[in-house]
Design an enzyme around this catalytic site. Structure first.
Site, PDB file in Angstrom:
ATOM      1  N   ASN A  87      -2.745   0.106   9.092  1.00  0.00           N
ATOM      2  CA  ASN A  87      -3.007   0.967   7.938  1.00  0.00           C
ATOM      3  C   ASN A  87      -3.088   2.454   8.286  1.00  0.00           C
ATOM      4  O   ASN A  87      -2.837   3.301   7.434  1.00  0.00           O
ATOM      5  CB  ASN A  87      -4.320   0.524   7.281  1.00  0.00           C
ATOM      6  N   TYR A 150       6.926  12.198   7.235  1.00  0.00           N
ATOM      7  CA  TYR A 150       6.311  11.088   6.518  1.00  0.00           C
ATOM      8  C   TYR A 150       7.382  10.098   6.054  1.00  0.00           C
ATOM      9  O   TYR A 150       7.273   8.890   6.299  1.00  0.00           O
ATOM     10  CB  TYR A 150       5.518  11.610   5.319  1.00  0.00           C
ATOM     11  N   THR A 185      -7.597   8.759  -4.528  1.00  0.00           N
ATOM     12  CA  THR A 185      -8.522   8.966  -3.422  1.00  0.00           C
ATOM     13  C   THR A 185      -9.328  10.224  -3.714  1.00  0.00           C
ATOM     14  O   THR A 185      -8.964  11.005  -4.601  1.00  0.00           O
ATOM     15  CB  THR A 185      -7.762   9.166  -2.096  1.00  0.00           C
TER      16      THR A 185
END
Length: 244
Positions: A87, A150, A185
């Site tokens: 993760n 990314y 988040t």
């Protein structure tokens, strides 16, 4: 319902965010869970909250020695590993021109090399139980374009997942990737990001961002025996963004 009863799991990047959500749910579902992260304070606090079936180990996921230690300590505490959730990850929003080589390699090491090291490190432990599930957290940007570094590392996670699935199938070990979209988040729920995310949400077919628990439910399914015939596959939870 204990869908992970008697399973032993390692979850990286588990001190907060989605990793913490995964770890919490796994314990609720009967697993013994080792949480790893560089954030020792938050990681220990969560492990203490989760009780005797959780343990925290400080880990640099780019270190092969740290990976060997995590697997060894997990086996000592709980037994052979059944589940690995890769993760841990980072992102930057710089353009190619703005990204230095050191910044690029940092993303590659954390998002890509760590996944390789994790899979390599747990396979011998999983062979002992002839039953394993590796869940690699990629991104919707492992399917469509996003920021440099990314995007490419998340595409790499997708490819490594397929290669490992073919390699490990003979041992009864399954490997799948999860591709989340925008997750709510603290980082996007306050400050300048709030309005930007609200505007972006209009372009998501489901008209909202996801909660961490919605991704956790998918990870739980893949970690459990309920997904026993799924390997080498991508599981997307992006509100329909990549379907457009």
């Amino acid at each position: 319902m204990e869908r992970l009863l008697n399973k032993v799991a390692i979850v990286t990047g588990a001190a907060g965010g989605m990793g913490a959500s995964h770890a919490r749910k796994f314990v609720e579902e009967g697993a013994k869970v080792v949480l790893t992260d560089l954030n020792e304070e938050a990681g220990k606090a969560l492990a203490n909250e989760l009780g005797e079936n959780a343990m925290f180990i400080k880990q640099n996921v780019t270190s092969e020695a740290d990976w060997e230690n995590v697997v060894s300590e997990t086996e000592k505490a709980f037994g052979p590993v059944n589940i690995l959730v890769n993760n841990a990850g980072i992102s930057r929003n710089n353009s190619i021109e703005q990204t230095t080589l050191d910044q690029y390699l940092q993303i590659v090491n954390i998002n890509q090399v760590s996944v390789f090291l994790g899979m390599k490190s747990v396979v011998s432990s999983m062979k002992k139980v002839e039953n394993g599930s590796i869940v690699n957290i990629s991104s919707m940007n492992g399917l469509v374009a996003g920021a440099i570094g990314y995007t490419d590392t998340k595409f790499a996670v997708r490819g490594m997942t397929k290669a490992a699935a073919m390699d490990f199938a003979r041992y009864g070990i399954r490997v799948n990737s999860v591709h989340p979209g925008v997750i709510e988040t603290p980082m996007i729920s306050s400050g300048d990001a709030v309005e930007a995310i609200k505007e972006f949400s209009k372009h998501i077919p489901l008209k909202r961002v996801a909660q961490s628990e919605e991704i956790t439910n998918l990870v739980l399914f893949l970690a459990s025996d309920e997904s026993s015939y799924s390997t080498g596959s991508e599981f997307v939870a992006d509100g329909g963004l990549t379907a457009q």
